[in-house]
Motif scaffolding. Structure first.
Motif, PDB file in Angstrom:
ATOM      1  N   GLY A  92      63.709  52.716  82.364  1.00 35.60           N
ATOM      2  CA  GLY A  92      63.119  51.077  82.442  1.00 35.60           C
ATOM      3  C   GLY A  92      64.684  50.568  80.674  1.00 35.60           C
ATOM      4  N   GLU A 110      64.252  54.800  71.107  1.00 34.35           N
ATOM      5  CA  GLU A 110      65.183  56.220  70.701  1.00 34.35           C
ATOM      6  C   GLU A 110      63.788  57.289  69.381  1.00 34.35           C
ATOM      7  N   THR A 292      65.624  48.923  94.864  1.00 31.73           N
ATOM      8  CA  THR A 292      64.780  48.428  95.993  1.00 31.73           C
ATOM      9  C   THR A 292      63.932  47.149  94.463  1.00 31.73           C
ATOM     10  N   ILE A 352      66.492  41.373  71.652  1.00 27.88           N
ATOM     11  CA  ILE A 352      67.091  42.675  70.807  1.00 27.88           C
ATOM     12  C   ILE A 352      68.469  43.118  71.531  1.00 27.88           C
ATOM     13  N   PRO A 453      61.734  44.779  71.971  1.00 27.98           N
ATOM     14  CA  PRO A 453      60.567  46.156  73.111  1.00 27.98           C
ATOM     15  C   PRO A 453      59.927  45.776  73.500  1.00 27.98           C
ATOM     16  N   ASP A 492      55.301  56.438  73.517  1.00 36.31           N
ATOM     17  CA  ASP A 492      53.737  56.326  73.927  1.00 36.31           C
ATOM     18  C   ASP A 492      53.293  55.741  74.146  1.00 36.31           C
TER      19      ASP A 492
HETATM   20  C1  LIG Z   1      65.721  48.116  71.906  1.00 34.95           C
HETATM   21  C2  LIG Z   1      64.931  49.268  72.002  1.00 34.95           C
HETATM   22  C3  LIG Z   1      64.014  49.618  70.852  1.00 34.95           C
HETATM   23  C4  LIG Z   1      63.345  50.617  71.026  1.00 34.95           C
HETATM   24  N1  LIG Z   1      62.586  51.794  70.853  1.00 34.95           N
HETATM   25  C5  LIG Z   1      62.213  52.327  70.619  1.00 34.95           C
HETATM   26  C6  LIG Z   1      61.464  53.542  70.277  1.00 34.95           C
HETATM   27  O1  LIG Z   1      62.363  54.018  69.338  1.00 34.95           O
HETATM   28  N2  LIG Z   1      60.601  54.304  70.188  1.00 34.95           N
HETATM   29  C7  LIG Z   1      59.713  53.882  70.897  1.00 34.95           C
HETATM   30  O2  LIG Z   1      59.209  54.520  71.718  1.00 34.95           O
HETATM   31  N3  LIG Z   1      59.601  52.698  72.066  1.00 34.95           N
HETATM   32  C8  LIG Z   1      60.786  52.107  71.592  1.00 34.95           C
HETATM   33  N4  LIG Z   1      61.186  50.575  72.734  1.00 34.95           N
HETATM   34  C9  LIG Z   1      59.898  50.786  73.538  1.00 34.95           C
HETATM   35  C10 LIG Z   1      59.922  51.468  74.551  1.00 34.95           C
HETATM   36  O3  LIG Z   1      61.379  51.250  75.504  1.00 34.95           O
HETATM   37  C11 LIG Z   1      59.318  51.002  75.968  1.00 34.95           C
HETATM   38  O4  LIG Z   1      57.960  50.687  75.203  1.00 34.95           O
HETATM   39  C12 LIG Z   1      58.755  51.110  77.417  1.00 34.95           C
HETATM   40  O5  LIG Z   1      60.622  52.086  77.480  1.00 34.95           O
HETATM   41  C13 LIG Z   1      57.825  50.916  78.151  1.00 34.95           C
HETATM   42  O6  LIG Z   1      58.247  51.434  79.026  1.00 34.95           O
HETATM   43  P1  LIG Z   1      57.666  50.770  80.439  1.00 34.95           P
HETATM   44  O7  LIG Z   1      57.105  51.466  81.409  1.00 34.95           O
HETATM   45  O8  LIG Z   1      56.365  49.670  80.222  1.00 34.95           O
HETATM   46  O9  LIG Z   1      58.857  49.655  80.966  1.00 34.95           O
HETATM   47  P2  LIG Z   1      59.674  49.548  81.369  1.00 34.95           P
HETATM   48  O10 LIG Z   1      60.919  50.658  80.733  1.00 34.95           O
HETATM   49  O11 LIG Z   1      60.389  48.159  80.984  1.00 34.95           O
HETATM   50  O12 LIG Z   1      59.573  49.937  83.024  1.00 34.95           O
HETATM   51  C14 LIG Z   1      59.894  48.768  83.978  1.00 34.95           C
HETATM   52  C15 LIG Z   1      60.685  49.285  85.296  1.00 34.95           C
HETATM   53  O13 LIG Z   1      60.446  48.161  85.883  1.00 34.95           O
HETATM   54  C16 LIG Z   1      61.571  48.191  86.906  1.00 34.95           C
HETATM   55  N5  LIG Z   1      61.069  46.083  87.565  1.00 34.95           N
HETATM   56  C17 LIG Z   1      60.921  45.189  86.987  1.00 34.95           C
HETATM   57  N6  LIG Z   1      60.490  44.058  87.949  1.00 34.95           N
HETATM   58  C18 LIG Z   1      61.077  45.322  89.508  1.00 34.95           C
HETATM   59  C19 LIG Z   1      61.064  44.953  90.034  1.00 34.95           C
HETATM   60  N7  LIG Z   1      59.935  43.647  90.757  1.00 34.95           N
HETATM   61  N8  LIG Z   1      60.952  45.369  91.220  1.00 34.95           N
HETATM   62  C20 LIG Z   1      61.088  46.920  91.335  1.00 34.95           C
HETATM   63  N9  LIG Z   1      61.660  47.731  90.110  1.00 34.95           N
HETATM   64  C21 LIG Z   1      61.447  47.069  89.090  1.00 34.95           C
HETATM   65  C22 LIG Z   1      61.652  47.703  85.761  1.00 34.95           C
HETATM   66  O14 LIG Z   1      63.799  48.312  85.712  1.00 34.95           O
HETATM   67  C23 LIG Z   1      62.416  49.022  84.987  1.00 34.95           C
HETATM   68  O15 LIG Z   1      62.854  50.435  85.032  1.00 34.95           O
HETATM   69  C24 LIG Z   1      61.870  50.366  72.235  1.00 34.95           C
HETATM   70  C25 LIG Z   1      62.936  49.361  73.549  1.00 34.95           C
HETATM   71  C26 LIG Z   1      64.066  48.723  73.527  1.00 34.95           C
HETATM   72  C27 LIG Z   1      64.163  47.755  74.023  1.00 34.95           C
END
Ligand SMILES: Cc1cc2nc3c(=O)[nH]c(=O)nc-3n(C[C@H](O)[C@H](O)[C@H](O)COP(=O)(O)OP(=O)(O)OC[C@H]3O[C@@H](n4cnc5c(N)ncnc54)[C@H](O)[C@@H]3O)c2cc1C
Length: 509
Positions: A92, A110, A292, A352, A453, A492
């Protein structure tokens, strides 16, 4: 433990049979809904693709860190699990952005820092080591067209010395004090929740600081942590974000959010942060189904039916592991309770983009610079040295945050590159104008992220709808970094939310 449905899907494809049934999991082929329309097609039209049916104890929607962490724990608990992911990759918002030469640089998440215990433990289990973010020398402060350098080992830490710094420090102390009164992860329960949620961070910062320097730096605090403008976000949300920057034994602080040494930007992952989800996904194997996208979830008779592209799954429980804004694209039936449905309409993502330029050497290091800059103008408002651990080449990374990247809506790749390199040159000199290559990742243009983010709450949302962030709706459970108590918005927080939801589902099964 029951079998893994997708193993059987793969086998069915291999054998070319119509259906296979086995204990605990069912996979069969049925005509896709599109086939119903075939009567309107010419007789020569190709046959509609066959949709597959499957069954599992739990379906997890999304293979970001939250979904993967939940899957890991549920599989360990002996449940049959299917993870459905819209993209062709896991991770993601954690993504190794291709640089065009066979290597990658972090295009999304990162950094990892102290008290981020759950991502640290997961990375350790996956065999992914960390190393310190390059932080030797002085930082650059670029304001009102003037460049100055400052050391970060003084009492101000990462805060640049500006005329407004005393003003700023007083305001930051106040903020830190207020954050201590926020129950982590349940900000709506703070004694002053209504008052703090009735105003934006902008309103508060304007009434608590007089100087333009302090006001700019407070806006920059919000821009660099949330990638939104101060006008966009509730004061209560920011206070909870501060409270969340810690763990069960260390209360969150402003410094831990903004600092490199001792803060959330302290370290990086060897090989890039994407190594963590990529290795975990490999460990989970073919229970993950890529490409999917889940389109609909219906709760029926105590269970759920999850309809995705090319696959329909019956399950006892479903975990939606993504930000509320993206979850809102799924069709739920029957309609979700209004508190949850409307939360998903009110929790927008920031805008972003990460822009990187690759050089033969990290030339700024020879000028005794960390590579970290803060700026009030140009396309980039914050930078970091993203070079590999051995410094064998230089990679400069700049955040194009909030309004800066929206100004580049419709811009060509060349225009983004020109804007990014002009900003780097302001901070690090003309050498910055001649990179070997550049790359960028715009998260606001990503259909399955919608920005980054993190999802944020404008005024009134946490007090009005906050409880719906985590509350299950029948057999539908919610994960994603936005639902975490500690380190919401970070990797985290994503891992914590996955681990929390796995326990919740296990208790419900
Ligand atoms: C530019 C940027 C910099 C960042 N820097 C940092 C950092 O330095 N350190 C840090 O700790 N965090 C950082 N973050 C935040 C961090 O990336 C997120 O907090 C974390 O990765 C979120 O994980 P998640 O599983 O909650 O959501 P996501 O990573 O958004 O995962 C959701 C998943 O669901 C999938 N999805 C969405 N809709 C559907 C659907 N309908 N059907 C099937 N799949 C679907 C998506 O493709 C995705 O793979 C950053 C984020 C960004 C964008």
């Amino acid at each position: 433990m029951e079998g893994f449905p997708l193993t059987r899907v793969s086998r069915r494809r291999l054998l070319g049979t119509g259906a296979l049934t086995a204990a605990g999991a069912v996979v069969s082929a049925a005509a896709a809904p599109a086939a119903a329309k075939s009567a309107t097609r010419p007789a020569t039209a190709p046959a509609a693709p066959m949709a597959e049916n499957a069954a599992a104890d739990v379906v997890i929607v999304g293979a970001g860190l939250s979904g993967l962490a939940a899957a890991r724990d549920l599989v360990a608990a002996g449940r049959s699990v299917l993870v459905l992911e819209a993209r062709e990759r896991p991770g993601g918002r954690v993504y190794g952005m291709p640089l065009g030469d066979g290597t990658t640089s972090e295009g999304g998440a990162e950094f990892i820092g102290p008290t981020q215990d759950r991502i640290a433990a997961l990375a350790k289990d996956m065999g992914v080591a960390t190393y310190p973010t390059y932080n030797t020398g002085k930082n650059v402060y670029y304001r009102n067209g003037r460049r100055s350098l400052y050391a970060t080992d003084g009492i101000l830490g990462a805060v640049p010395p500006d005329w407004g710094v005393v003003d700023l420090e007083v305001a930051l102390l106040k903020l830190g004090g207020m954050a201590k009164d926020v129950p982590v992860g349940q900000p709506w329960k703070a004694a002053k929740a209504e008052e703090w949620d009735a105003q934006t961070f902008y309103t508060w910062s304007r009434s608590n600081s007089l100087s333009s320097g302090a006001r700019f730096l407070m806006d920059e605090f919000v821009s660099s942590t949330l990638s939104v403008r101060s006008q966009d976000v509730s004061l209560l949300y920011v206070l909870n974000y501060i409270a969340s920057a810690g763990n069960e034994s260390n209360p969150g602080t402003v410094d831990r959010l903004i600092d490199t040494k001792g803060g959330a930007q302290e370290s990086r992952f060897v090989g890039g942060s994407q190594e963590v989800p990529v290795r975990l996904a490999a460990e989970l194997g073919d229970i993950i189904r890529y490409n999917t996208a889940v389109r609909a979830i219906s709760a029926d008779g105590g269970g759920v039916t999850v309809t995705a592209d090319g696959l329909t799954v019956s399950a006892k429980r479903v975990v939606v592991a993504m930000s509320p804004a993206i979850a809102g694209k799924i069709d739920f039936s029957p309609a979700l309770p209004a508190s949850r449905a409307q939360l998903m309409q009110r929790y927008p993502m920031g805008s972003i983009c990460k822009f990187v330029a690759v050089y033969d050497t990290p030339f700024w290091r020879a000028d005794e610079l960390t590579g970290q800059a803060v700026s009030d103008s140009g396309a980039i408002d914050a930078t970091f040295d993203n070079s590999p651990p051995d410094g064998s080449r230089g990679i400069m990374m700049g955040f194009m945050n909030q309004a800066n990247i929206r100004k580049l809506d419709g811009a060509s790749a060349d225009e983004v590159r020109t804007a990014g390199l002009a900003a780097f040159a302001n901070f690090f000199g003309d050498k910055a104008k001649s990179p070997v290559r550049t790359a960028f990742q715009r998260w606001d243009n990503e259909i399955w992220s919608g920005g980054g983010p993190v999802g944020i709450a404008p005024p009134g949302v946490l007090t009005g709808f906050g409880e719906a962030l985590r509350a299950p709706c029948g057999p539908i459970h919610w994960a994603g970094t936005e639902t975490s108590d500690y380190w919401t918005g970070y990797m985290d927080g994503a891992v914590r939310s996955g681990e929390r939801v796995a326990k919740e589902v296990e208790a419900a099964l």
